[in-house]
Write an enzyme that holds these catalytic residues in place. Sequence first.
Site, PDB file in Angstrom:
ATOM      1  CD1 TRP A 194      19.398  10.464  35.690  1.00  0.00           C
ATOM      2  CD2 TRP A 194      18.565  12.542  35.861  1.00  0.00           C
ATOM      3  NE1 TRP A 194      18.698  10.733  34.543  1.00  0.00           N
ATOM      4  CE2 TRP A 194      18.171  12.006  34.616  1.00  0.00           C
ATOM      5  CE3 TRP A 194      18.150  13.832  36.177  1.00  0.00           C
ATOM      6  CZ2 TRP A 194      17.392  12.717  33.703  1.00  0.00           C
ATOM      7  CZ3 TRP A 194      17.367  14.523  35.258  1.00  0.00           C
ATOM      8  CH2 TRP A 194      16.998  13.970  34.044  1.00  0.00           C
TER       9      TRP A 194
ATOM     10  CG  HIS B 205      10.736  14.118  26.970  1.00  0.00           C
ATOM     11  ND1 HIS B 205      11.603  13.116  26.629  1.00  0.00           N
ATOM     12  CD2 HIS B 205      10.643  14.916  25.885  1.00  0.00           C
ATOM     13  CE1 HIS B 205      11.999  13.284  25.390  1.00  0.00           C
ATOM     14  NE2 HIS B 205      11.436  14.369  24.908  1.00  0.00           N
TER      15      HIS B 205
ATOM     16  CG  ASP C 149      23.465  44.076  32.160  1.00  0.00           C
ATOM     17  OD1 ASP C 149      23.068  42.912  32.323  1.00  0.00           O
ATOM     18  OD2 ASP C 149      24.484  44.523  32.726  1.00  0.00           O
TER      19      ASP C 149
ATOM     20  CD  GLU D  86      16.493  19.535  32.843  1.00  0.00           C
ATOM     21  OE1 GLU D  86      15.690  20.462  33.106  1.00  0.00           O
ATOM     22  OE2 GLU D  86      17.716  19.655  32.894  1.00  0.00           O
TER      23      GLU D  86
ATOM     24  CG  HIS E 193       9.427   8.770  25.432  1.00  0.00           C
ATOM     25  ND1 HIS E 193       9.534   9.725  24.470  1.00  0.00           N
ATOM     26  CD2 HIS E 193      10.270   9.162  26.410  1.00  0.00           C
ATOM     27  CE1 HIS E 193      10.404  10.637  24.842  1.00  0.00           C
ATOM     28  NE2 HIS E 193      10.858  10.330  26.012  1.00  0.00           N
ATOM     29  CG  HIS E 194      11.497   8.852  29.756  1.00  0.00           C
ATOM     30  ND1 HIS E 194      12.826   8.789  29.449  1.00  0.00           N
ATOM     31  CD2 HIS E 194      11.047  10.005  29.213  1.00  0.00           C
ATOM     32  CE1 HIS E 194      13.174   9.870  28.758  1.00  0.00           C
ATOM     33  NE2 HIS E 194      12.115  10.619  28.599  1.00  0.00           N
TER      34      HIS E 194
ATOM     35  CE1 TYR F 132      13.669  17.272  21.947  1.00  0.00           C
ATOM     36  CE2 TYR F 132      12.353  16.335  23.711  1.00  0.00           C
ATOM     37  CZ  TYR F 132      12.907  16.236  22.451  1.00  0.00           C
ATOM     38  OH  TYR F 132      12.710  15.112  21.707  1.00  0.00           O
TER      39      TYR F 132
ATOM     40  CE  LYS G 174      16.331  23.388  14.886  1.00  0.00           C
ATOM     41  NZ  LYS G 174      15.882  24.454  15.706  1.00  0.00           N
TER      42      LYS G 174
ATOM     43  CB  SER H 234      21.599  27.691  14.202  1.00  0.00           C
ATOM     44  OG  SER H 234      20.896  26.489  14.285  1.00  0.00           O
TER      45      SER H 234
ATOM     46  CG  HIS I 151      27.937  10.831  36.149  1.00  0.00           C
ATOM     47  ND1 HIS I 151      28.875  11.622  35.541  1.00  0.00           N
ATOM     48  CD2 HIS I 151      27.247  10.235  35.145  1.00  0.00           C
ATOM     49  CE1 HIS I 151      28.762  11.494  34.223  1.00  0.00           C
ATOM     50  NE2 HIS I 151      27.773  10.662  33.958  1.00  0.00           N
TER      51      HIS I 151
ATOM     52  CB  THR J   6      14.539  16.123  15.845  1.00  0.00           C
ATOM     53  OG1 THR J   6      13.577  16.285  16.884  1.00  0.00           O
ATOM     54  CG2 THR J   6      15.924  16.214  16.433  1.00  0.00           C
TER      55      THR J   6
ATOM     56  CB  SER K 140      19.238  28.961  40.377  1.00  0.00           C
ATOM     57  OG  SER K 140      20.106  29.267  39.334  1.00  0.00           O
ATOM     58  CB  SER K 141      16.358  26.751  36.489  1.00  0.00           C
ATOM     59  OG  SER K 141      17.485  25.957  36.575  1.00  0.00           O
TER      60      SER K 141
ATOM     61  NE  ARG L  99      20.080   4.103  33.295  1.00  0.00           N
ATOM     62  CZ  ARG L  99      19.325   5.205  33.170  1.00  0.00           C
ATOM     63  NH1 ARG L  99      18.192   5.150  32.494  1.00  0.00           N
ATOM     64  NH2 ARG L  99      19.694   6.338  33.704  1.00  0.00           N
TER      65      ARG L  99
HETATM   66  C1  HEM Z   1      33.192  12.056  30.832  1.00  0.00           C
HETATM   67  C2  HEM Z   1      32.242  11.598  30.103  1.00  0.00           C
HETATM   68  C3  HEM Z   1      31.185  10.733  30.689  1.00  0.00           C
HETATM   69  C4  HEM Z   1      31.290   9.418  31.068  1.00  0.00           C
HETATM   70  C5  HEM Z   1      32.516   8.527  30.965  1.00  0.00           C
HETATM   71  C6  HEM Z   1      30.008   9.031  31.572  1.00  0.00           C
HETATM   72  C7  HEM Z   1      29.715   7.772  32.037  1.00  0.00           C
HETATM   73  C8  HEM Z   1      28.483   7.381  32.522  1.00  0.00           C
HETATM   74  C9  HEM Z   1      28.114   6.045  32.857  1.00  0.00           C
HETATM   75  C10 HEM Z   1      29.005   4.827  32.748  1.00  0.00           C
HETATM   76  C11 HEM Z   1      26.823   6.080  33.267  1.00  0.00           C
HETATM   77  C12 HEM Z   1      25.960   4.893  33.624  1.00  0.00           C
HETATM   78  C13 HEM Z   1      25.925   4.559  35.017  1.00  0.00           C
HETATM   79  C14 HEM Z   1      25.078   3.338  35.183  1.00  0.00           C
HETATM   80  O1  HEM Z   1      23.948   3.284  34.646  1.00  0.00           O
HETATM   81  O2  HEM Z   1      25.556   2.413  35.842  1.00  0.00           O
HETATM   82  C15 HEM Z   1      26.377   7.421  33.212  1.00  0.00           C
HETATM   83  C16 HEM Z   1      25.121   7.843  33.571  1.00  0.00           C
HETATM   84  C17 HEM Z   1      24.615   9.109  33.332  1.00  0.00           C
HETATM   85  N1  HEM Z   1      25.286  10.160  32.719  1.00  0.00           N
HETATM   86 FE1  HEM Z   1      27.226  10.124  32.123  1.00  0.00          FE
HETATM   87  N2  HEM Z   1      29.158  10.083  31.509  1.00  0.00           N
HETATM   88  C18 HEM Z   1      29.827  11.149  30.964  1.00  0.00           C
HETATM   89  C19 HEM Z   1      29.335  12.411  30.689  1.00  0.00           C
HETATM   90  C20 HEM Z   1      28.016  12.806  30.948  1.00  0.00           C
HETATM   91  C21 HEM Z   1      27.477  14.098  30.636  1.00  0.00           C
HETATM   92  C22 HEM Z   1      28.245  15.229  29.977  1.00  0.00           C
HETATM   93  C23 HEM Z   1      26.182  14.082  31.029  1.00  0.00           C
HETATM   94  C24 HEM Z   1      25.106  15.156  30.967  1.00  0.00           C
HETATM   95  C25 HEM Z   1      25.100  16.158  30.255  1.00  0.00           C
HETATM   96  C26 HEM Z   1      25.911  12.816  31.590  1.00  0.00           C
HETATM   97  C27 HEM Z   1      24.691  12.443  32.094  1.00  0.00           C
HETATM   98  C28 HEM Z   1      24.418  11.222  32.651  1.00  0.00           C
HETATM   99  C29 HEM Z   1      23.157  10.863  33.237  1.00  0.00           C
HETATM  100  C30 HEM Z   1      21.917  11.745  33.362  1.00  0.00           C
HETATM  101  C31 HEM Z   1      23.281   9.543  33.673  1.00  0.00           C
HETATM  102  C32 HEM Z   1      22.214   8.711  34.343  1.00  0.00           C
HETATM  103  C33 HEM Z   1      22.497   8.642  35.785  1.00  0.00           C
HETATM  104  C34 HEM Z   1      21.575   7.673  36.424  1.00  0.00           C
HETATM  105  O3  HEM Z   1      21.566   6.498  36.005  1.00  0.00           O
HETATM  106  O4  HEM Z   1      20.854   8.087  37.347  1.00  0.00           O
HETATM  107  N3  HEM Z   1      27.043  12.054  31.527  1.00  0.00           N
HETATM  108  N4  HEM Z   1      27.404   8.203  32.744  1.00  0.00           N
HETATM  109 CU   LIG Z   2      11.934  11.689  27.165  1.00  0.00          CU
END
Ligand code: HEM
Ligand SMILES: [Cu+2]
Lengths: 381, 516
Positions: free
Chosen positions: B132, B244, B96, B246, B293-294, B248, B322, B259, B67, B319, B160-161, B441
Amino acid sequence: MLKTARRLCAWMLGFTCLLAAGGALAEEVERWKFNMTPGVTPISQNVYSLHMQIFWWCVAIGVVVFGIMFVSMFLHRKSRGVKPANFHESTLLELLWTAIPFAILIMMGIPASKTLIDLYDTEKSEVDVLITGYQWSWKYEILGEDVSFFSKLTTPTDQIEGHASKGVNYLLEVDEPLVLPVNKKIRFLVTANDVIHSWWVPAFAVKRDAIPGFINDAWAVITEPGIYRGQCAELCGKDHGFMPVVVEAKSEADYQAWLAEKKAAAAAIAELTEKPFTFDELYAKGEEVYSRSCAACHLAGGQGVPGVFPALKDSPVALGDINHHIDVVVNGVAGTAMQAFGEQLSEVDIAAVVTYERTAWDNNMGDLAQPIDIYNHKQGK
Amino acid sequence: MAHGPAKGLTRWLYTTNHKDIGSMYLWFSFAMFFLGGIFALVIRAELFQPGLQIVEPNFFNQMTTMHGLVMVFGAVMPAFVGLANWMVPLMIGAPDMALPRMNNWSFWILPFAFAMLSSTLFMTGGAPNFGWTFYAPLSTTYAPPSVTFFIFAIHIMGASSIMGAINIIATILNMRAPGMTLMKMPMFVWTWLITAFLLIAVMPVLAGAVTMMLMDIHFGTSFFDAAGGGDPVLFQHVFWFFGHPEVYIMILPAFGIVSAIIPTFARKPLFGYSSMVYATAAIAILSFVVWAHHMFTVGMPIAGELFFMWATMLISVPTGVKIFNWVATMFKGSMTFETPMLFSIAFVILFTIGGFSGVMLAIAPADFQYHDTYFVVAHFHYVLVPGAIFSITAGVYYWLPKWSGRMYNETMGKVHFWLAFIGLNVTFFPMHFSGLAGMPRRIPDYNMMFADWNMISSVGAVLFGAAQLVFLYNVISTILSGKKATDEVWDNPEGLEWTVPSPAPYHTFTEPPAIK
Ligand code: HEM
Ligand SMILES: [Cu+2]
Ligand SMILES: [Cu+2]
């Protein structure tokens, strides 16, 4: 996926009922808890007050910023026939809204720095505890007291899988809690044996990563006797959610009594090492040790998890030379999740579990290891 | 000259047109958003109540990992690159992108990277299950065999990035229409220019981290293995030195989008343009010195803790600038609340809430309590979902009429907005509470004291997911059968993109426009 969907629907229906029936739970568990605990140590109370201060600052800033937004969303809308202004710059404003947050941050940063420095001051401790994280249990050693033991989750699988109703301390209960005296400066030395874990007790505001190869320290003076529960706070593999921390704070006298009891128990176990056991005794005990210490990875049926944890049923090790089998369990397999159980389990337990694994699940070897064999193996004989 | 697009599938395979490539990026990101959303719903379904109901703990960990990875690398980043492809040339009056063939390549390697990443779900031992953030040694010595595929997938995404970033920098620096000076560029172009530099700076660091992992796993090195003299904490420093900036990377272009949108619907120019540019640059520079800070709980020396605490608190100042500027833009405007504006206002409010929890997390002693709890999950979802996702959504509604030549259905847009807004808050606000109450978590099961908040979160997640189906339907029906949009689309919007016809022709600005 279908099953999931059906379940979800059922839950949605059950949702309202559950909220209504929730009263039954309420007496046992604290529900709807929404804030950090102030805890029972001077540090944890400082941390709590920092948390509340910064929170109220945020609320105040929020009221101003969102207030202005809502006012202008209400007043300055086209539907009210407003003509837009055309201002788009003000150095004074820019300076102000740089300077004010800056000042607030300095006001917050100073007490935070003080608490941080205090939190790092682990000198002059009266009790030292070495905490080692394992996949998935904690080992505690009271330094200088020759007391050392493992602490593992005791919540039965039945409760986890929903076949039995869940106890109040569901997932927060262990076989042997760490016992500590109140009103003494306790230093925690935290490390790990395999992957990174994190030892966390919210009531002490102590969260320290347990990192293999490093020893971190933290401290606490517990001001109130009681049982304090926490959990591992760093993803450490499959059972990360199942390695709680339980600390019992007791009076000095009770703490001394506990130490004495622990030492006596260790002596009794050492004595058992000499004693020969029958096959049936070992097998029965082995089954229990297996489900406690091994089934997390190798699974109750010995079938393992393909590609991650090998099956022990029909495993060449369980069907092969018993000395090699003992060696794997005592010393582990370096560089894999198979840890060295030599110091986690007693000689009796290891003899029992090896015996069990060689005969259970149709392995049918029928041979046995005696505690003294394990002892000799550890001595390098 | 006025030749149109090629016909058939090869149009998309061989295309070097920035509009085609932008569309492909956006559709790809949309698909990944749904994939990541499904993973999130599996997580939320398991967490609906205490006990293990649906998935095994190991599979749960695979879900959180996938996820996070899919959302960050698959949904948010490609969406911003897609928007940059479409809009940067249109905004600076360029025909282009500067490097069109590389543009094609940087898109087309992405589907392969994600196919490889997703295929790990079907491998023995399962998909990556180490989060992640893939901390070693959980991701090296203790990882499932599929980790090698994960590493290669990350390498491809990184390549790619980097290519995308080079292209954007080259385009912005070389292809502006005469008279478009740097300080006349729209904020979206500015924020992307700065983001592109961040990308070039940190993607190689990520590549370094995964390469060291690869060496540890297959070639007997011990970068991160304490038993061999290595250092597991080194991994975290390297990862967050990437990680970090990332975060931003995922928010600066969002600043650019809102904006653009807020002034249009407030009918008033952006307040403090130059301070916005400087604030963006300040954030980007500071983002390189706050990474630890992480890692407040890993046992850094006290001097390090203090430095990173103060630096992190400092970053909230630009921040804040802004946010105040956006509020000042709205103040005394003449506002209307079409869907893009609704999403932008929600962005400002909810991103600010995420900023508040961010400042709280910066207070290092308090972070000892917050770290690795649901409070952090609440924090980063408040900055990512209403931050990145809402701004992208706002941008899509704002520019879709220009891209497709057709107007979206406003009622459906509003329904989408309110469902998403309510769903998001119902999902993520309670996570603050469960986190403060002590829920770590990345756990598949929890004590009953966290049950109520989790149940609410799960209900909200379903609502949020449903909202996105409305979005999908609205976008498709607009493209197929929306009513014709005018060239200006909105009420006197600013920017060169509104001077070309709707839909934007296949080739635009073959003659540079005159800039006043
Ligand atoms: C549909 C909406 C979303 C729901 C319901 C959702 C739900 C969750 C939940 C419950 C977790 C925690 C998992 C855990 O720690 O046990 C999680 C982790 C995370 N989510 Fe989401 N999320 C959503 C959207 C997003 C979006 C849009 C992003 C990024 C732009 C995102 C990025 C992340 C990241 C980076 C983690 C950390 C994963 C990890 O612990 O390695 N999520 N999400
Ligand atoms: Cu950070
Ligand atoms: Cu853990």
